[in-house]
Design an enzyme around this catalytic site. Sequence first.
Site: not given
Ligand code: UD1
Ligand code: UDP
Length: 362
Positions: A208
Amino acid sequence: MKNLKIDVVLGTRPEIIKLSPVLSELKRRKIRYHLVHTGQHYSFKMDRIFFKDLRIPDPNYLLGIGPGTHGEQTGKTLIKIEKAFLKEKPDIVLVEGDTNSVFATALAAVKLGIKVGHIEAGLRSFDRKMPEEINRVLTDHISDYLFAPTTMSKENLLREGIDKKKVFVTGNTIVDATLKNIKVAEKKSKILSRLSISKDNYFLLTLHRAENVDNKERLKEIILTIKELCKKYLIVFPAHPRTTKRLREFNLSKDVKKIKNLKIIEPVGYLDFLKLEVNASLILTDSGGIQEEACILNVPCVTLRENTERPETITIGSNIIAGWKKETITTGVHKMLKKKRRWKHPFGIGNSAKKIVDILLR
Ligand code: UD1
Ligand code: UDP
């Protein structure tokens, strides 16, 4: 001391998971707190499912921030959370991690003279192109209590001139969350039978990171590599919504769905994910939290990035940095498959939440 007013703020999947042990500890000790959800993550499978799995009470405030550019997400959070703080007047605000929610919250709090406690402080990838690295550095430098998971993260903070009186090595609350929930997961989760897979007969993949999935060339190369690996191995891929969106935008969805031996599914809840992790023969990921969990659960990890802010996992041998190119990923996979699972994880013994709350009360 029990009158201390604490606001705990979370916004994304990993924050919900890593703050859950802190919320349990506050509840156990009958310490008053308010829970604020910025709503950066909002889809059921990125948000509510974790409140259910981890039995977290509903937030007192829901800010509804949602998706947007960095400026939009950070700016909207700053404006909305300031209002919540002005109303609640907490003594201290607790945040965890490195997201836009975290930095905006810390900035709003510090400007109102509210103390900030940063859980998982001091992580550094030393890559300023990562939005998370900017969030980490800025949040650490405006926080009053820095809860560093390891001595390495503490050293990063001291090297940047942060006063050592503010820094506490507590371990990482992910250990608390993993150890507590793995037992429940083993009993309750039916994900293996649902996917018709069994222990050690599959790899688990997550992807991601913006640098991987927002870049067409990189995403294509990673998918090509996965396709190659799928000639020999079964791969389970719970896809993050950012990734699903990009695959669609780059016209790659159809190709991915056609890959034999690749089970692409929606994101799963914490119990199902732990079960998938612990039974995998290998984990491929660009996630931060998953590098830690793989290490804790004794599963070899191949990190699809060029650096990591979790270098401890590389030093002890649970993880390898494999970049995003076919050759390096494939080499990494073969190397890690041969690995003896003999490491001892460096993230504490599962009492981090207790340590953090003890320090706050002190
Ligand atoms: C964010 C964090 C990242 C973290 C990740 C955990 C920042 C800059 N990035 O990235 O550090 O590792 O969360 O997962 O804060 N979307 C949905 N549903 C949701 C959430 C997101 O559809 O519930 C989609 C939307 O299209 C959105 C895109 O995912 O635009 C990105 O979501 P966003 O929260 O901006 O960043 P992440 O990639 O989730
Ligand atoms: N995780 C989850 N379901 C999924 C993928 C990840 O519960 O389908 C959990 C995983 O166990 C971990 C956390 O989400 O604790 C990690 O989140 P993510 O990779 O989105 O963010 P990051 O840690 O890179 O910020």
